[in-house]
Design an enzyme around this catalytic site. Structure first.
Site, PDB file in Angstrom:
ATOM      1  N   LYS A 136      49.584 -40.538 115.307  1.00 18.84           N
ATOM      2  CA  LYS A 136      49.088 -39.830 114.126  1.00 18.84           C
ATOM      3  C   LYS A 136      47.725 -39.211 114.452  1.00 18.84           C
ATOM      4  O   LYS A 136      47.056 -39.679 115.379  1.00 18.84           O
ATOM      5  CB  LYS A 136      49.010 -40.783 112.927  1.00 18.84           C
ATOM      6  CG  LYS A 136      48.083 -41.999 113.151  1.00 18.84           C
ATOM      7  CD  LYS A 136      46.644 -41.636 112.902  1.00 18.84           C
ATOM      8  CE  LYS A 136      45.670 -42.648 113.414  1.00 18.84           C
ATOM      9  NZ  LYS A 136      44.295 -42.112 113.554  1.00 18.84           N
ATOM     10  N   TYR A 222      44.212 -43.001 107.437  1.00 16.06           N
ATOM     11  CA  TYR A 222      44.566 -44.371 107.049  1.00 16.06           C
ATOM     12  C   TYR A 222      44.342 -44.576 105.547  1.00 16.06           C
ATOM     13  O   TYR A 222      45.144 -45.234 104.870  1.00 16.06           O
ATOM     14  CB  TYR A 222      43.728 -45.378 107.831  1.00 16.06           C
ATOM     15  CG  TYR A 222      44.119 -45.534 109.271  1.00 16.06           C
ATOM     16  CD1 TYR A 222      45.267 -46.230 109.635  1.00 16.06           C
ATOM     17  CD2 TYR A 222      43.332 -44.989 110.293  1.00 16.06           C
ATOM     18  CE1 TYR A 222      45.627 -46.381 110.961  1.00 16.06           C
ATOM     19  CE2 TYR A 222      43.688 -45.139 111.626  1.00 16.06           C
ATOM     20  CZ  TYR A 222      44.839 -45.830 111.959  1.00 16.06           C
ATOM     21  OH  TYR A 222      45.193 -45.976 113.277  1.00 16.06           O
TER      22      TYR A 222
END
Length: 371
Positions: A136, A222
């Protein structure tokens, strides 16, 4: 008169025993001939994450094993190959990367490169006939994400984005509690923060072309993920502000801090912070009946979860797991069982779409709708 053992004759007993022993031997041979199937991984990029986390994590995997490396540093690659039992013939560089198509030992390529390189090496990997696990954020733009998805679909290869937290026990328990009518009931707000004080101004994370942005692309994702998986909803609108310390050489090209608020269709709100200027690592879910909270929540180990408004006696005992081993094993099982990964390309695309809207909101100072 025949010897009898109970009501069974000696001849019958011996015959039955022979059959049983023969069956056990057949089962033993079958078991030995059919070891657990595993999936071969090639790590594309062997920087800090690969060397300190991913390669060691294979020792804790049940279904994934390292079989190849792709690197622009041949000596480092040879050293890591020797350390982890990888055949030196399976070391590639970025120029001959496409020849992995000729190596049947490689089932999956794990893209562990700077963000700006994810799209190219995912597409090339799929075209070489390999499944793809990509770090990611998925890519720098929604268009790149869409091209990655398209390439994997055309090649009939699986694409998974490496959202490690969605595979580890603390996060999974938090999601379970957030969905619980008894623990939380109706969610009203999720707060999530992710940040650290970044160092070397010359590192790739502070280069816009390679990183795509600053803290929001790296650590802020996140917080965004937490707001999404804890609420169980997709945001419909976002507002944001961005700030960088003036004259700080680290933030010539990318942002230092972003604070953003997500509005969900249910009326719930996600209040999030991303920063390269200071450390923050926690989330909290506020519901009509109760709360859950975690600090830290995004670390590689030592994450904690509490149920209730305070932390006195409310800590939950959860057996930890290696995030990367669990993540790679999931990908391996999806390959073995022909299943769609829990975090497919669509999940990565959604985050990049929202991040794009966050940047737009911070630049314009106005709320931005999210389709």
């Amino acid at each position: 008169m025949a010897f009898e053992f109970g009501s069974v004759s000696r001849r019958t007993f011996l015959a039955s025993s022979a059959i049983a022993l023969g069956s056990s031997a057949v089962l033993a041979r079958a078991s030995a001939a059919e070891p657990k199937k595993t999936v071969g991984f090639a790590l594309v990029g062997i920087g800090k994450l690969s060397m300190e986390q991913l390669l060691p994590a294979f020792a804790k995997c049940e279904y994934a094993r390292p079989v190849a490396l792709v690197s622009g540093h041949p000596e480092k690659a040879k050293e890591q190959a020797a350390k982890y039992g990888i055949d030196p013939k399976n070391i590639y560089n970025y120029e001959n990367y496409d020849t992995i198509k000729n190596n049947p030992a490689i089932d999956v390529v794990y893209i562990v490169l700077p963000n700006g390189m994810h799209a190219e090496y995912t597409i090339r990997g799929a075209q070489a006939g390999k499944h793809v696990l990509c770090e990611k954020p998925m890519a720098n733009t929604p268009a790149e994400c869409a091209a990655m998805i398209d390439a994997c679909e055309k090649a009939a290869r699986k694409l998974m984005i490496a959202y490690r937290l969605q595979y580890e026990p603390v996060t999974q328990r938090a999601i379970e509690l957030a969905r619980s009518p008894e623990a939380v009931s109706v969610i009203k707000q999720v707060t999530a923060e992710g940040g650290f004080n970044i160092g070397d101004p010359k590192q790739w994370r502070l280069n816009r072309k390679l990183a795509g942005g600053g803290s929001m692309m790296d650590i802020g994702i996140y917080a965004l993920q937490a707001a999404r998986y804890l609420s169980g909803e997709e945001p419909v609108e976002v507002t944001a502000i961005s700030y960088s310390t003036p004259n700080d050489p680290r933030f010539k090209e990318v942002e230092e801090t972003v604070a953003f608020d997500l509005k969900f269709k249910s009326g719930a709100v996600g209040s999030c912070v991303s920063s390269y200027g200071y450390g923050c690592n926690r989330f909290r879910v506020y519901g009509t009946k109760g709360q859950i909270q975690s600090e830290p929540y995004l670390s590689y180990q030592g994450n904690r979860l509490w149920q209730g408004e305070d932390r006195q006696g409310n800590g939950l005992e959860i057996t930890p797991g290696n995030h990367f081993a669990l993540e790679m094993d999931h990908m391996a099982q999806c390959v073995l069982d022909d299943k769609t990964p829990k975090t497919p390309g669509a999940e990565g695309l959604q985050d990049v779409k929202i991040i794009t809207a966050i940047y737009e909101a911070a630049k314009s100072g106005a709320a931005v709708k999210i389709a």
